[in-house]
Design a protein around this motif. Structure first.
Motif, PDB file in Angstrom:
ATOM      1  N   ARG A 223      -5.086  -6.542   4.377  1.00  0.00           N
ATOM      2  CA  ARG A 223      -4.692  -5.130   4.225  1.00  0.00           C
ATOM      3  C   ARG A 223      -5.741  -4.359   3.417  1.00  0.00           C
ATOM      4  O   ARG A 223      -5.501  -3.240   2.991  1.00  0.00           O
ATOM      5  CB  ARG A 223      -3.342  -5.043   3.516  1.00  0.00           C
ATOM      6  N   LEU A 224      -6.903  -4.964   3.211  1.00  0.00           N
ATOM      7  CA  LEU A 224      -7.947  -4.316   2.425  1.00  0.00           C
ATOM      8  C   LEU A 224      -8.319  -2.935   2.961  1.00  0.00           C
ATOM      9  O   LEU A 224      -8.438  -1.991   2.169  1.00  0.00           O
ATOM     10  CB  LEU A 224      -9.180  -5.225   2.361  1.00  0.00           C
ATOM     11  N   PRO A 225      -8.500  -2.761   4.280  1.00  0.00           N
ATOM     12  CA  PRO A 225      -8.818  -1.417   4.779  1.00  0.00           C
ATOM     13  C   PRO A 225      -7.742  -0.388   4.424  1.00  0.00           C
ATOM     14  O   PRO A 225      -8.063   0.759   4.079  1.00  0.00           O
ATOM     15  CB  PRO A 225      -8.916  -1.614   6.297  1.00  0.00           C
ATOM     16  N   LEU A 226      -6.482  -0.802   4.505  1.00  0.00           N
ATOM     17  CA  LEU A 226      -5.394   0.119   4.155  1.00  0.00           C
ATOM     18  C   LEU A 226      -5.446   0.474   2.677  1.00  0.00           C
ATOM     19  O   LEU A 226      -5.245   1.631   2.287  1.00  0.00           O
ATOM     20  CB  LEU A 226      -4.036  -0.514   4.487  1.00  0.00           C
ATOM     21  N   GLN A 227      -5.727  -0.526   1.854  1.00  0.00           N
ATOM     22  CA  GLN A 227      -5.785  -0.293   0.407  1.00  0.00           C
ATOM     23  C   GLN A 227      -6.916   0.666   0.047  1.00  0.00           C
ATOM     24  O   GLN A 227      -6.761   1.528  -0.819  1.00  0.00           O
ATOM     25  CB  GLN A 227      -5.966  -1.626  -0.319  1.00  0.00           C
ATOM     26  N   ILE A 228      -8.040   0.520   0.724  1.00  0.00           N
ATOM     27  CA  ILE A 228      -9.177   1.408   0.470  1.00  0.00           C
ATOM     28  C   ILE A 228      -8.828   2.840   0.842  1.00  0.00           C
ATOM     29  O   ILE A 228      -9.036   3.774   0.065  1.00  0.00           O
ATOM     30  CB  ILE A 228     -10.406   0.949   1.287  1.00  0.00           C
ATOM     31  N   MET A 229      -8.289   3.012   2.033  1.00  0.00           N
ATOM     32  CA  MET A 229      -8.001   4.369   2.531  1.00  0.00           C
ATOM     33  C   MET A 229      -6.896   5.050   1.740  1.00  0.00           C
ATOM     34  O   MET A 229      -7.001   6.238   1.421  1.00  0.00           O
ATOM     35  CB  MET A 229      -7.643   4.308   4.013  1.00  0.00           C
ATOM     36  N   THR A 230      -5.844   4.309   1.415  1.00  0.00           N
ATOM     37  CA  THR A 230      -4.746   4.922   0.663  1.00  0.00           C
ATOM     38  C   THR A 230      -5.190   5.281  -0.753  1.00  0.00           C
ATOM     39  O   THR A 230      -4.761   6.291  -1.311  1.00  0.00           O
ATOM     40  CB  THR A 230      -3.520   3.989   0.615  1.00  0.00           C
ATOM     41  N   ARG A 231      -6.061   4.464  -1.321  1.00  0.00           N
ATOM     42  CA  ARG A 231      -6.561   4.783  -2.661  1.00  0.00           C
ATOM     43  C   ARG A 231      -7.420   6.046  -2.620  1.00  0.00           C
ATOM     44  O   ARG A 231      -7.302   6.905  -3.502  1.00  0.00           O
ATOM     45  CB  ARG A 231      -7.375   3.614  -3.208  1.00  0.00           C
ATOM     46  N   ILE A 232      -8.283   6.159  -1.623  1.00  0.00           N
ATOM     47  CA  ILE A 232      -9.115   7.356  -1.491  1.00  0.00           C
ATOM     48  C   ILE A 232      -8.249   8.596  -1.299  1.00  0.00           C
ATOM     49  O   ILE A 232      -8.486   9.642  -1.914  1.00  0.00           O
ATOM     50  CB  ILE A 232     -10.099   7.197  -0.318  1.00  0.00           C
ATOM     51  N   PHE A 233      -7.220   8.466  -0.467  1.00  0.00           N
ATOM     52  CA  PHE A 233      -6.309   9.590  -0.249  1.00  0.00           C
ATOM     53  C   PHE A 233      -5.634  10.015  -1.558  1.00  0.00           C
ATOM     54  O   PHE A 233      -5.599  11.202  -1.897  1.00  0.00           O
ATOM     55  CB  PHE A 233      -5.251   9.211   0.785  1.00  0.00           C
TER      56      PHE A 233
ATOM     57  N   SER B  81       0.837  -1.205   0.000  1.00  0.00           N
ATOM     58  CA  SER B  81       0.000   0.000   0.000  1.00  0.00           C
ATOM     59  C   SER B  81       0.870   1.252   0.000  1.00  0.00           C
ATOM     60  O   SER B  81       0.551   2.246  -0.667  1.00  0.00           O
ATOM     61  CB  SER B  81      -0.924   0.002   1.221  1.00  0.00           C
ATOM     62  N   ALA B  82       1.973   1.202   0.741  1.00  0.00           N
ATOM     63  CA  ALA B  82       2.885   2.344   0.797  1.00  0.00           C
ATOM     64  C   ALA B  82       3.529   2.608  -0.557  1.00  0.00           C
ATOM     65  O   ALA B  82       3.693   3.763  -0.978  1.00  0.00           O
ATOM     66  CB  ALA B  82       3.960   2.091   1.848  1.00  0.00           C
TER      67      ALA B  82
END
Length: 252
Positions: free
Chosen positions: A229-239, A129-130
């Motif tokens: 890591r789905l929650p991280l992927q969602i949030m980083t994509r939105i950002f 994600s990073a």
């Protein structure tokens, strides 16, 4: 266009789909072709004559208008164990979106835009994600450096300047090297953004802004630390998408 303008084959198809909306909504174009005994070209031509862009558009129309009561087609055929796997992901997506705060998105974009340089720190499976954030911000013209080595993270955190910003990506928010780095940043008054699923973590207490996702308790690999890591992927994509919109990269 009225149905009277359809050819015999097209009219036959139109009558079939109207008589079987639930079944049609579950069929691929190939399956419908076999079911109605018409060609796929006839299906596409009929849907366009009736005002749709194609068969996919018509299927979406059926679902949106309640003519098909299937929420997700895959749930119809799956057994209980597979349904629980699918539902786990649905819960994580829905609750992560529910947890998001508009002000956090806007403020994080503003802080990132103002920063002369962006550092991104992550460890383990969160690195994917990073890396995605790194690439997208670089494509948006931002100077970004990503680090995952624990010793480098600890060393660099002491040297980050106030006009820079650090983005942490950590599922549990307790990775010791990242916590160490966050403490150094706080001492030097350097802003930081955190993506995590643990709002009570050490990193969440130290970060300037925090995106808090939702993680279910279920872990299908209990012997290993490989939680979703789905929650991280969602949030980083939105950002990243929000950053693109606010910086004018995305053409509306």
């Amino acid at each position: 266009m009225a149905s009277k303008d359809l050819s015999n084959a097209e009219l036959h198809l139109w009558q079939v789909v109207n008589a079987n909306p639930n079944k049609t909504a579950r069929m691929s174009i190939i399956q419908l072709s076999e079911f109605a005994n018409v060609s796929t070209a006839t299906i596409v031509r009929t849907m366009k004559k009736m005002g749709y862009s194609g068969y996919t558009s018509y299927r979406e129309h059926l679902r949106e208008n309640g003519k098909s009561n299937l929420r997700f087609e895959v749930l119809r055929d799956a057994d209980d164990k597979i349904k629980s796997v699918i539902s786990k992901n649905e819960i994580e997506v829905n609750n992560t979106l529910y947890n998001l705060k508009y002000s956090t998105i806007e403020d994080s974009v503003l802080l990132t835009r103002q920063a002369k340089m962006v550092y991104i720190f992550a460890r383990g499976l969160s690195e994917s994600s990073a890396q995605e954030i790194t690439i997208k911000l670089q494509l948006a013209g931002k100077y970004v450096e990503f680090f995952s080595d624990p010793n480098i993270i600890k060393t660099i955190s002491k040297k980050v300047k106030k006009d820079n910003i650090v983005i942490f990506v950590s599922l549990n928010g307790e990775t010791k090297e990242l916590v160490y780095a966050a403490k150094e940043l706080q001492k030097n008054d350097v802003a930081s953004i955190l993506f995590t699923t643990n709002g009570k973590s050490s990193l969440a207490k130290l970060a300037t802004l925090s995106f808090i996702g939702y993680e279910t308790e279920t872990n299908y690999f209990p012997d290993y630390e490989v939680r979703s890591r789905l929650p991280l992927q969602i949030m980083t994509r939105i950002f990243c998408d929000a950053y693109s919109v606010r910086t004018g990269i995305t053409k509306e």
